[in-house]
Write an enzyme that holds these catalytic residues in place. Structure first.
Site, short mmCIF file in Angstrom:
data_model
loop_
_atom_site.label_atom_id
_atom_site.label_comp_id
_atom_site.label_asym_id
_atom_site.label_seq_id
_atom_site.Cartn_x
_atom_site.Cartn_y
_atom_site.Cartn_z
N GLU A 199 0.84 -1.20 0.00
CA GLU A 199 0.00 0.00 0.00
C GLU A 199 0.88 1.26 0.00
OE1 GLU A 199 -3.57 1.81 2.86
OE2 GLU A 199 -2.22 0.27 3.61
N LYS A 241 -9.37 2.02 -2.37
CA LYS A 241 -9.64 1.41 -1.06
C LYS A 241 -11.08 1.67 -0.64
CE LYS A 241 -7.27 1.08 3.44
NZ LYS A 241 -6.04 1.55 4.15
N CYS A 296 -5.32 -3.11 2.16
CA CYS A 296 -5.17 -3.14 3.62
C CYS A 296 -6.49 -3.37 4.36
CB CYS A 296 -4.47 -1.87 4.10
SG CYS A 296 -3.73 -2.05 5.75
#
Length: 544
Positions: free
Chosen positions: A41, A112, A148
C-alpha cells in the site's frame, strides 16, 4: 501464473529513492520469471504520509513517480500502491489507490473501500472510499485487488468494523485470487491476528489469498513485513521474511504447498521490531550516531543494546554522569555494559554542576527540605549534557524511559525525557526485564547486577522506584488494563487489584498527560501506545 511479492521499505516522500527501489524489485521479479509483481500500500509514497496529502505538489509528485514505474513494466505486470485524485466531483479530493500496470501502461485503478479512522489511522481525513469493487483479468485469471483495511471485515473480529465487505463482493464475482496490498503496523500479537483473519477468508471464500505488507519504520510505527500467501484451504503456502525486505515468488500454475508458520516468541518479535524501528528512524531522519545516558540500570542497558544492534557499535556513544548519589556499582555496571558492547564510553560527572546550581539557589531555597526539586535538577543537568553533546557532534539523543514510568509520570521533563527518540517508551518495565533476559540468552551482555538490583533513579540516598510506585508486576497489570483495555477503577478491583492502589495509579496516569505531550516520539509495540494513537485531553476533570 508466477506472482512475486515485493516486500519493500519505502521512506515517506522520498520519491526518487522509492521509485528506484520499486524498479529494482520489478527487474528482479522479471529475472526470476514472474508474470506479476505486487507491492505494498502507498509504496510510491511510504505510509503514513499524513498531512503531506494536503499539499497539491506532493500528490502531483506521487503521480509523476507512478508514471516512472509504469514505464518499467515491459514484459511484466505490477500492482503498485499510490495516491490518486478522486475522479468524482463530490467527496474527499483523494483516493488510496492501487494501479494495475502492464506493458508500459496502467490498465486499471482500484480504490480502497474501507478507511480506518481509529488508533493511529486517520484515512477518512484525506480519502474518499470506493463504493464498488471489480476484478481485473490477467493471464486467464480474475484477480481481486484490495487495499489493507478492506480485509478487516470478518466475524473473527470481536466486532466487525464495517457494514460493507469488499472481499465478499469480489468472491461473488468469481475471482481466482484475492490480492491485498497493505501497510499494517506491528504490535504485539498483530501478526497472529492478521494470519487468522486472512486464513479464515481464504477458507470461507475458497480462494487463494496474497497479502503483501510494507516493512520498515516510519516515525513511531513499525511495519513487520511478514507478507504471506494462503491456499484456498486457508493453509500457508509461502511466507516472506519478518522485519526485512524480501522478494518472494509463488507459482500458481502448480498446486500450492502447505507450510508451517514461523515460530517466533513474542519477546523476539518485540526485540526485532524495536531494532528495525530505531534503525529506520535514525537513518531516515539523517543521523548516523546516537548518544545514551548510561545509568547502570536495566532501561539504559536495554536501550544501548538495541542501538548497537540497530546501528553498529561504532555509532553508539554511552555516557555515565555520576553525582554524589550514584553508587560505584552503577558506574561500574555502565562501564562493563559499554565494554561488552564495544561502544564508546564517556564519564562526565555532574557533581560540580549540581553544587553550582544549588549554590545559586541557596538563598531562594533557604530553610526548605531536599525534595523532588533537587532530584529533578540532577536529571535536568544530565539532559543538558546529553543535548550539548548532540549539538556539538550531531548525535541523536536516545531517551531511556519505559512505558511504566512514562504512564505514571516517574520521569523528569527536560531531564531524562530529553531526546529525539524514546526507544522503549511503549515497553512496560516487566517486559524490559524480559528483553534483558532475551539479550543475555547466550552470553552476558547486560551485567547481571543491572538486572538483579532494585530499580533506582539514584537521585537521593538509598532511593528505589518502589518508594514511589507499586511493584512493577502490579503496576504493569493495572496499566495494561486501564490504558490498553480501557477498564475503569471498578473493573480493576473486580480483577483483584487493591482499590486504593488502582485509583492512585489511574490518578497518576491522568495527571501526567501534560508530560507525555512533551515527550520524544516513541516506537509503538503494544495495542495502545502513548502518542498518535492515544488522544487524551490535558485539562479535564473526569474521575470515573
Amino acid at each position: 501464473m508466477k506472482i512475486s511479492i515485493a516486500q519493500i521499505n519505502p521512506t515517506i516522500g522520498a520519491f526518487k529513492e522509492n521509485v528506484q527501489k520499486i524498479c529494482t524489485f520489478i527487474e528482479l521479479a522479471k529475472e526470476r520469471g514472474s508474470d506479476l509483481v505486487v507491492f505494498p500500500e502507498m509504496s510510491i509514497i511510504g505510509y503514513p504520509p499524513k498531512d503531506f496529502l494536503e499539499r497539491p505538489s506532493f500528490v502531483a509528485d506521487n503521480l509523476k513517480a507512478l508514471d516512472e514505474v509504469v514505464s518499467k513494466t515491459t514484459g511484466i505486470a505490477a500492482i503498485v500502491g499510490f495516491v490518486d485524485k478522486n475522479p468524482e466531483s463530490a467527496g474527499k479530493p483523494l483516493c488510496n489507490a492501487a494501479a494495475f500496470m502492464n506493458n508500459g501502461r496502467i490498465e486499471s485503478k482500484h480504490y480502497k473501500s474501507l478507511l480506518p479512522a481509529y488508533d493511529v489511522f486517520d484515512e477518512d481525513r484525506y480519502f474518499e472510499p470506493s463504493h464498488s469493487v471489480s476484478p481485473v483479468q490477467y493471464r486467464g485469471k480474475r484477480l481481486g485487488i484490495t487495499i489493507c483495511e478492506d480485509i478487516w471485515t470478518q466475524e473473527v473480529l470481536p466486532r466487525p468494523l464495517y457494514h460493507v465487505n469488499p472481499i465478499e463482493s469480489l468472491a461473488k464475482q468469481g475471482v481466482d485470487i484475492i490480492i491485498n496490498i497493505s501497510a499494517s503496523p506491528y504490535e504485539l500479537g498483530k501478526i497472529e491476528k492478521r494470519y487468522k483473519l486472512i486464513s479464515h477468508q481464504a477458507r470461507r471464500y475458497n480462494v487463494p489469498f496474497i497479502y503483501v505488507n510494507q516493512v520498515g519504520g516510519n516515525d513511531d510505527l513499525i511495519f513487520d513485513g511478514n507478507s504471506i500467501v494462503f491456499n484456498r484451504n486457508g493453509k500457508i503456502a509461502a511466507q516472506a521474511k519478518d522485519f526485512d525486505e524480501d522478494l518472494l515468488m509463488v507459482d500458481f500454475n502448480q498446486r500450492l504447498p502447505e507450510l508451517l508458520s514461523k515460530d517466533l516468541s513474542p519477546i523476539e518479535t518485540i526485540y526485532k521490531a524495536l531494532v528495525l524501528g530505531l534503525k529506520d528512524y535514525v537513518r531516515k531522519c539523517g543521523f548516523k550516531d546516537v548518544v545514551i545516558g548510561l545509568s547502570g540500570g536495566i532501561d539504559s542497558a536495554v536501550t544501548a543494546v538495541l542501538a548497537a544492534d540497530a546501528l553498529g557499535k561504532d555509532h553508539v556513544i554511552g555516557v555515565t554522569m555520576p553525582s554524589q548519589f550514584s553508587s560505584q556499582g552503577s558506574v561500574d555496571d555502565a562501564k562493563r555494559l559499554a565494554e561488552n558492547l564495544g561502544i564508546q564510553f564517556k564519564t562526565i560527572s555532574i557533581k560540580e554542576a549540581f553544587n553550582t546550581s544549588m549554590e545559586s539557589l541557596r538563598s531562594e531555597f533557604k530553610g526548605l527540605p531536599f525534595d523532588t526539586t533537587e532530584e529533578n535538577l540532577q536529571a535536568r543537568i544530565r539532559g543538558e549534557i546529553l543535548m550539548a553533546l548532540s549539538n556539538k557532534y550531531g548525535y541523536l539523543v536516545l531517551s531511556t524511559g519505559n512505558k511504566s514510568e512514562l504512564a505514571v509520570g516517574y520521569c523528569t521533563l527536560y531531564g531524562d525525557m530529553c531526546g529525539g527518540m524514546a526507544v522503549i517508551s511503549d515497553v512496560p518495565k516487566t517486559m524490559v526485564y524480559d528483553l534483558a533476559r532475551y539479550i543475555n540468552r547466550e552470553r552476558e551482555i547486560i551485567p547481571q547486577s543491572s538486572i538483579d538490583k532494585p530499580p533506582s533513579a539514584e537521585l537521593r540516598p538509598n532511593q528505589t522506584d518502589q518508594d514511589s510506585l507499586p511493584p512493577y508486576e502490579i503496576l504493569d497489570g493495572i496499566l495494561k488494563a486501564y490504558i490498553e483495555e480501557l477498564k475503569d477503577a471498578n473493573d480493576l478491583v473486580a480483577l483483584g487489584y487493591e482499590e486504593s492502589i488502582a485509583k492512585e495509579v489511574i490518578k497518576k496516569v491522568d495527571r501526567n498527560e501534560y508530560k507525555r505531550k512533551q515527550a520524544a516520539p516513541g516506537l509503538k509495540v503494544t495495542s495502545k501506545a502513548f502518542g498518535t494513537g492515544r488522544r487524551m485531553p490535558i485539562a479535564q476533570g473526569y474521575t470515573g
